[in-house]
Design an enzyme around this catalytic site. Structure first.
Site, PDB file in Angstrom:
ATOM      1  N   MET A 163      -8.845   8.566  -0.132  1.00 48.49           N
ATOM      2  CA  MET A 163      -9.605   8.916   1.145  1.00 48.49           C
ATOM      3  C   MET A 163     -10.078  10.467   0.903  1.00 48.49           C
ATOM      4  O   MET A 163      -9.515  11.256   0.424  1.00 48.49           O
ATOM      5  CB  MET A 163      -8.885   8.877   2.302  1.00 48.49           C
ATOM      6  CG  MET A 163      -8.145   7.728   2.473  1.00 48.49           C
ATOM      7  SD  MET A 163      -7.151   7.524   4.337  1.00 48.49           S
ATOM      8  CE  MET A 163      -6.589   6.004   4.333  1.00 48.49           C
TER       9      MET A 163
ATOM     10  N   SER B 297       0.883  -1.220  -0.051  1.00 48.12           N
ATOM     11  CA  SER B 297      -0.012  -0.053   0.163  1.00 48.12           C
ATOM     12  C   SER B 297       0.875   1.324  -0.012  1.00 48.12           C
ATOM     13  O   SER B 297       1.413   1.535   0.797  1.00 48.12           O
ATOM     14  CB  SER B 297      -0.783  -0.213   1.158  1.00 48.12           C
ATOM     15  OG  SER B 297      -1.542   1.217   1.448  1.00 48.12           O
TER      16      SER B 297
ATOM     17  N   ASP C  94      -6.899  -6.571   4.671  1.00 47.30           N
ATOM     18  CA  ASP C  94      -6.201  -4.966   4.609  1.00 47.30           C
ATOM     19  C   ASP C  94      -6.060  -4.270   5.842  1.00 47.30           C
ATOM     20  O   ASP C  94      -7.461  -4.096   6.416  1.00 47.30           O
ATOM     21  CB  ASP C  94      -7.002  -4.048   3.424  1.00 47.30           C
ATOM     22  CG  ASP C  94      -6.315  -2.754   3.220  1.00 47.30           C
ATOM     23  OD1 ASP C  94      -5.266  -2.427   3.890  1.00 47.30           O
ATOM     24  OD2 ASP C  94      -7.129  -1.925   2.629  1.00 47.30           O
TER      25      ASP C  94
ATOM     26  N   HIS D 263      -1.428  -1.352  -4.210  1.00 46.86           N
ATOM     27  CA  HIS D 263      -2.722  -0.787  -3.442  1.00 46.86           C
ATOM     28  C   HIS D 263      -2.594   0.616  -3.378  1.00 46.86           C
ATOM     29  O   HIS D 263      -1.754   1.056  -2.685  1.00 46.86           O
ATOM     30  CB  HIS D 263      -2.940  -1.492  -2.055  1.00 46.86           C
ATOM     31  CG  HIS D 263      -4.049  -1.308  -1.269  1.00 46.86           C
ATOM     32  ND1 HIS D 263      -5.177  -2.264  -1.647  1.00 46.86           N
ATOM     33  CD2 HIS D 263      -4.467  -0.522  -0.406  1.00 46.86           C
ATOM     34  CE1 HIS D 263      -6.298  -1.580  -0.700  1.00 46.86           C
ATOM     35  NE2 HIS D 263      -5.749  -0.748  -0.099  1.00 46.86           N
TER      36      HIS D 263
ATOM     37  N   MET E  48     -11.918   4.549  -0.512  1.00 45.49           N
ATOM     38  CA  MET E  48     -12.736   5.026   0.738  1.00 45.49           C
ATOM     39  C   MET E  48     -13.227   6.269   0.977  1.00 45.49           C
ATOM     40  O   MET E  48     -12.734   7.375   1.533  1.00 45.49           O
ATOM     41  CB  MET E  48     -11.585   4.865   1.899  1.00 45.49           C
ATOM     42  CG  MET E  48     -11.251   3.558   2.339  1.00 45.49           C
ATOM     43  SD  MET E  48      -9.724   3.520   3.252  1.00 45.49           S
ATOM     44  CE  MET E  48      -8.539   3.543   1.922  1.00 45.49           C
TER      45      MET E  48
ATOM     46  N   MET F 109     -11.604  -5.623   5.744  1.00 41.47           N
ATOM     47  CA  MET F 109     -10.792  -4.553   6.350  1.00 41.47           C
ATOM     48  C   MET F 109     -10.534  -5.213   7.718  1.00 41.47           C
ATOM     49  O   MET F 109     -11.542  -5.869   8.539  1.00 41.47           O
ATOM     50  CB  MET F 109     -11.503  -3.166   6.524  1.00 41.47           C
ATOM     51  CG  MET F 109     -11.696  -2.383   5.227  1.00 41.47           C
ATOM     52  SD  MET F 109     -10.395  -1.787   4.693  1.00 41.47           S
ATOM     53  CE  MET F 109      -9.137  -1.129   5.955  1.00 41.47           C
TER      54      MET F 109
ATOM     55  N   ASP G 233      -4.859   3.661  -1.683  1.00 42.66           N
ATOM     56  CA  ASP G 233      -5.670   4.274  -0.614  1.00 42.66           C
ATOM     57  C   ASP G 233      -6.310   5.634  -1.019  1.00 42.66           C
ATOM     58  O   ASP G 233      -5.594   6.534  -0.622  1.00 42.66           O
ATOM     59  CB  ASP G 233      -5.361   4.030   0.635  1.00 42.66           C
ATOM     60  CG  ASP G 233      -5.168   2.466   1.167  1.00 42.66           C
ATOM     61  OD1 ASP G 233      -6.149   1.767   1.099  1.00 42.66           O
ATOM     62  OD2 ASP G 233      -3.966   2.198   1.380  1.00 42.66           O
TER      63      ASP G 233
ATOM     64  N   HIS H 121      -8.563   1.500  -3.710  1.00 48.03           N
ATOM     65  CA  HIS H 121      -9.258   1.213  -2.825  1.00 48.03           C
ATOM     66  C   HIS H 121      -9.853   2.773  -2.471  1.00 48.03           C
ATOM     67  O   HIS H 121      -9.543   3.568  -1.874  1.00 48.03           O
ATOM     68  CB  HIS H 121      -8.464   0.845  -1.639  1.00 48.03           C
ATOM     69  CG  HIS H 121      -9.328   0.606  -0.140  1.00 48.03           C
ATOM     70  ND1 HIS H 121      -8.742   0.077   0.844  1.00 48.03           N
ATOM     71  CD2 HIS H 121     -10.553   0.536  -0.149  1.00 48.03           C
ATOM     72  CE1 HIS H 121      -9.792  -0.076   1.842  1.00 48.03           C
ATOM     73  NE2 HIS H 121     -10.735   0.154   1.284  1.00 48.03           N
TER      74      HIS H 121
HETATM   75  C1  DX5 Z   1      -6.335   1.665   5.768  1.00 47.01           C
HETATM   76  C2  DX5 Z   1      -6.068   1.403   4.589  1.00 47.01           C
HETATM   77  C3  DX5 Z   1      -4.733   0.476   4.311  1.00 47.01           C
HETATM   78  C4  DX5 Z   1      -3.700   0.452   5.094  1.00 47.01           C
HETATM   79  C5  DX5 Z   1      -2.719  -0.606   4.963  1.00 47.01           C
HETATM   80  O1  DX5 Z   1      -7.145   2.771   5.766  1.00 47.01           O
HETATM   81  O2  DX5 Z   1      -6.780   1.077   3.648  1.00 47.01           O
HETATM   82  O3  DX5 Z   1      -4.667  -0.061   2.860  1.00 47.01           O
HETATM   83  O4  DX5 Z   1      -2.914   1.668   4.238  1.00 47.01           O
HETATM   84  O5  DX5 Z   1      -1.554   0.026   5.862  1.00 47.01           O
HETATM   85  P1  DX5 Z   1      -0.891  -0.989   7.104  1.00 47.01           P
HETATM   86  O6  DX5 Z   1      -0.576  -2.390   6.396  1.00 47.01           O
HETATM   87  O7  DX5 Z   1       0.083  -0.107   7.521  1.00 47.01           O
HETATM   88  O8  DX5 Z   1      -2.083  -1.118   8.174  1.00 47.01           O
HETATM   89 ZN    ZN Z   2      -6.538   0.073   1.766  1.00 50.23          ZN
END
Ligand code: DX5
Ligand code: ZN
Length: 231
Positions: free
Chosen positions: A42, A13, A180, A38, A73, A142, A40, A71
């Protein structure tokens, strides 16, 4: 079909990488044997943090051949899937808890040429995703409350993985079962044993040590955890 022969994949990620040297992080992950990246996304509404948008996905797309899992979010994924598909996202993962109707969004994502992922938060039961299993390419469980990397793995995810693995196997599905949040060499093995096939790893890849060695350690952990089920 059962889970015998399932291929285990690691997806670093980028949220945990140094944003000031993202190109180097992408190159290190690819050289270290990552199977996908990956990303993320947000929006500050669905989760209490803001990360990045399509422009960054596009910049990463230009620097690697690896599949990019985006991903989302974000509260209203339907408003942005075109932009993330155009930016080069290979799989667009949206949340069951978001303001989105899977019945509409799954075909929409597919029509954009991307694969479809559905994510569920720690407090969401597996059953909320169950009706959609035959229509998705990836179920993402998650194991932290989304918003930040570097959090501790929530073991409540394990029974959810077992239920999802049993359901996918009963369907003969080859969909990815992703985990994740908080995946480390310690937590990767039980997640693999519970049926996960796809491991998102943030801090355990990019914080401390070398990316290559971190990925090698995680690869050993998931292989050991899955035991005989893996070829
Ligand atoms: C959390 C994300 C994850 C996160 C993973 O909101 O969706 O993908 O970045 O990071 P680690 O592996 O450090 O928990
Ligand atoms: Zn993620």
């Amino acid at each position: 079909m059962n889970s015998v022969g399932r291929r285990l994949r690691l997806a670093p990620s980028l949220l945990s990488a140094d944003f000031g040297a993202l190109g180097a992080a992408v190159a290190a992950a690819e050289a270290g044997g990552a199977d996908a990246l990956h990303l993320d996304v947000m929006d500050g509404h669905f989760v209490p943090n803001i990360s990045f948008g399509p422009a960054l996905v596009q910049a990463v797309r230009a620097r690697t051949k690896l599949p990019l899992d985006v991903h989302l979010m974000i509260e209203e994924p339907g408003r942005f899937v075109e932009a993330f598909a155009a930016a080069g996202g290979s799989t667009l993962i949206f949340h069951r808890e978001a303001k989105a109707e899977p019945r509409d969004l799954i075909p929409k994502v597919r029509s954009l040429g991307a694969e479809v992922g559905l994510a569920i938060n720690p407090e969401t039961p597996f059953e909320a995703a169950q009706p959609w299993l035959e229509e998705i390419d990836q179920l993402l469980v998650m194991s932290v409350h989304p918003g930040f990397s570097g959090q501790k793995f929530l073991p409540e995810a394990l029974p959810k993985l077992r239920a999802a693995r049993a359901a996918f196997d009963a369907l003969g599905s080859k969909a990815d079962l992703s985990i994740d949040g908080g995946i480390t060499v310690e937590t990767a093995a039980p997640a693999a044993a519970a049926g996960a096939s796809f491991f998102v790893c943030g801090n355990s890849v990019f914080v401390g040590g070398s990316v290559e060695q971190n990925l090698a350690g995680l690869r050993r952990a998931v292989t050991a955890g899955a035991g005989d089920e893996v070829r």
